[in-house]
Design a protein around this motif. Structure first.
Motif, PDB file in Angstrom:
ATOM      1  N   PHE A  63      56.476  54.344  -1.769  1.00 59.87           N
ATOM      2  CA  PHE A  63      55.845  53.350  -0.905  1.00 59.87           C
ATOM      3  C   PHE A  63      55.919  53.773   0.564  1.00 59.87           C
ATOM      4  O   PHE A  63      54.931  53.695   1.296  1.00 59.87           O
ATOM      5  N   GLU A  64      57.082  54.236   0.998  1.00 62.41           N
ATOM      6  CA  GLU A  64      57.251  54.674   2.388  1.00 62.41           C
ATOM      7  C   GLU A  64      56.323  55.843   2.709  1.00 62.41           C
ATOM      8  O   GLU A  64      55.737  55.919   3.787  1.00 62.41           O
ATOM      9  N   ARG A  65      56.173  56.768   1.752  1.00 59.10           N
ATOM     10  CA  ARG A  65      55.270  57.915   1.950  1.00 59.10           C
ATOM     11  C   ARG A  65      53.826  57.437   2.052  1.00 59.10           C
ATOM     12  O   ARG A  65      53.057  57.936   2.871  1.00 59.10           O
ATOM     13  N   GLU A  66      53.454  56.460   1.232  1.00 60.83           N
ATOM     14  CA  GLU A  66      52.093  55.921   1.279  1.00 60.83           C
ATOM     15  C   GLU A  66      51.818  55.290   2.642  1.00 60.83           C
ATOM     16  O   GLU A  66      50.748  55.486   3.222  1.00 60.83           O
ATOM     17  N   LEU A  67      52.793  54.545   3.172  1.00 57.67           N
ATOM     18  CA  LEU A  67      52.635  53.966   4.505  1.00 57.67           C
ATOM     19  C   LEU A  67      52.567  55.037   5.583  1.00 57.67           C
ATOM     20  O   LEU A  67      51.813  54.905   6.554  1.00 57.67           O
ATOM     21  N   GLU A  68      53.342  56.094   5.421  1.00 62.62           N
ATOM     22  CA  GLU A  68      53.318  57.204   6.375  1.00 62.62           C
ATOM     23  C   GLU A  68      51.942  57.868   6.393  1.00 62.62           C
ATOM     24  O   GLU A  68      51.409  58.186   7.462  1.00 62.62           O
ATOM     25  N   MET A  69      51.364  58.063   5.223  1.00 58.93           N
ATOM     26  CA  MET A  69      50.085  58.747   5.121  1.00 58.93           C
ATOM     27  C   MET A  69      48.896  57.825   5.423  1.00 58.93           C
ATOM     28  O   MET A  69      47.820  58.299   5.772  1.00 58.93           O
ATOM     29  N   ASN A  70      49.095  56.519   5.301  1.00 60.09           N
ATOM     30  CA  ASN A  70      48.036  55.525   5.536  1.00 60.09           C
ATOM     31  C   ASN A  70      48.563  54.390   6.400  1.00 60.09           C
ATOM     32  O   ASN A  70      48.767  53.271   5.911  1.00 60.09           O
ATOM     33  N   PRO A  71      48.807  54.648   7.682  1.00 61.41           N
ATOM     34  CA  PRO A  71      49.418  53.627   8.546  1.00 61.41           C
ATOM     35  C   PRO A  71      48.606  52.338   8.644  1.00 61.41           C
ATOM     36  O   PRO A  71      49.166  51.282   8.928  1.00 61.41           O
ATOM     37  N   GLN A  72      47.317  52.390   8.372  1.00 58.94           N
ATOM     38  CA  GLN A  72      46.489  51.170   8.433  1.00 58.94           C
ATOM     39  C   GLN A  72      46.939  50.150   7.392  1.00 58.94           C
ATOM     40  O   GLN A  72      46.652  48.962   7.547  1.00 58.94           O
ATOM     41  N   LEU A  73      47.643  50.570   6.366  1.00 61.10           N
ATOM     42  CA  LEU A  73      48.131  49.635   5.359  1.00 61.10           C
ATOM     43  C   LEU A  73      49.163  48.659   5.924  1.00 61.10           C
ATOM     44  O   LEU A  73      49.335  47.554   5.418  1.00 61.10           O
ATOM     45  N   ARG A  74      49.844  49.047   6.997  1.00 64.87           N
ATOM     46  CA  ARG A  74      50.840  48.171   7.633  1.00 64.87           C
ATOM     47  C   ARG A  74      50.174  46.953   8.279  1.00 64.87           C
ATOM     48  O   ARG A  74      50.790  45.915   8.442  1.00 64.87           O
ATOM     49  N   ASP A  75      48.912  47.095   8.651  1.00 71.18           N
ATOM     50  CA  ASP A  75      48.209  46.035   9.387  1.00 71.18           C
ATOM     51  C   ASP A  75      47.468  45.074   8.489  1.00 71.18           C
ATOM     52  O   ASP A  75      46.798  44.174   8.967  1.00 71.18           O
ATOM     53  N   ARG A  76      47.588  45.220   7.183  1.00 74.32           N
ATOM     54  CA  ARG A  76      46.886  44.329   6.254  1.00 74.32           C
ATOM     55  C   ARG A  76      47.506  42.923   6.290  1.00 74.32           C
ATOM     56  O   ARG A  76      48.715  42.779   6.389  1.00 74.32           O
ATOM     57  N   PRO A  77      46.677  41.914   6.212  1.00 76.75           N
ATOM     58  CA  PRO A  77      47.209  40.542   6.205  1.00 76.75           C
ATOM     59  C   PRO A  77      48.048  40.290   4.953  1.00 76.75           C
ATOM     60  O   PRO A  77      47.783  40.843   3.899  1.00 76.75           O
ATOM     61  N   LYS A  78      49.051  39.445   5.132  1.00 76.66           N
ATOM     62  CA  LYS A  78      49.966  39.160   4.012  1.00 76.66           C
ATOM     63  C   LYS A  78      49.535  37.960   3.234  1.00 76.66           C
ATOM     64  O   LYS A  78      48.878  37.106   3.586  1.00 76.66           O
TER      65      LYS A  78
END
Length: 78
Positions: A63-78
């Motif tokens: 999961f951490e690697r996916e966020l590292e490679m796709n930082p836009q995923l951090r900005d998705r609404p919860k």
């Protein structure tokens, strides 16, 4: 040349990562986590990226690697 004390169990395997499965392309007993460098025995290998052809030691590391490679995923609404 391998001596009699070496075998595929003492080497790093080469793997082709597929959707829901993987294919051993070169015999061995483990792969190295792409993030931590930890050895992962093939029978414990559960997490990988097909897109990046990388293995991961745990779901958290994956999961951490996916966020590292796709930082836009951090900005998705919860």
């Amino acid at each position: 040349m391998m001596n009699r004390f070496e075998g595929p169990g003492s080497r790093e395997a080469r793997i082709r990562y597929l959707d829901g499965d993987f294919q051993v392309t070169s015999p061995g007993s483990f792969v190295r986590c792409a993030v931590t460098g930890e050895n992962i025995t093939l029978d414990e290998l559960r997490y990988w990226s097909v897109e990046r052809q990388e293995p991961y030691v745990s779901a958290k590391v994956s999961f951490e690697r996916e966020l590292e490679m796709n930082p836009q995923l951090r900005d998705r609404p919860k």
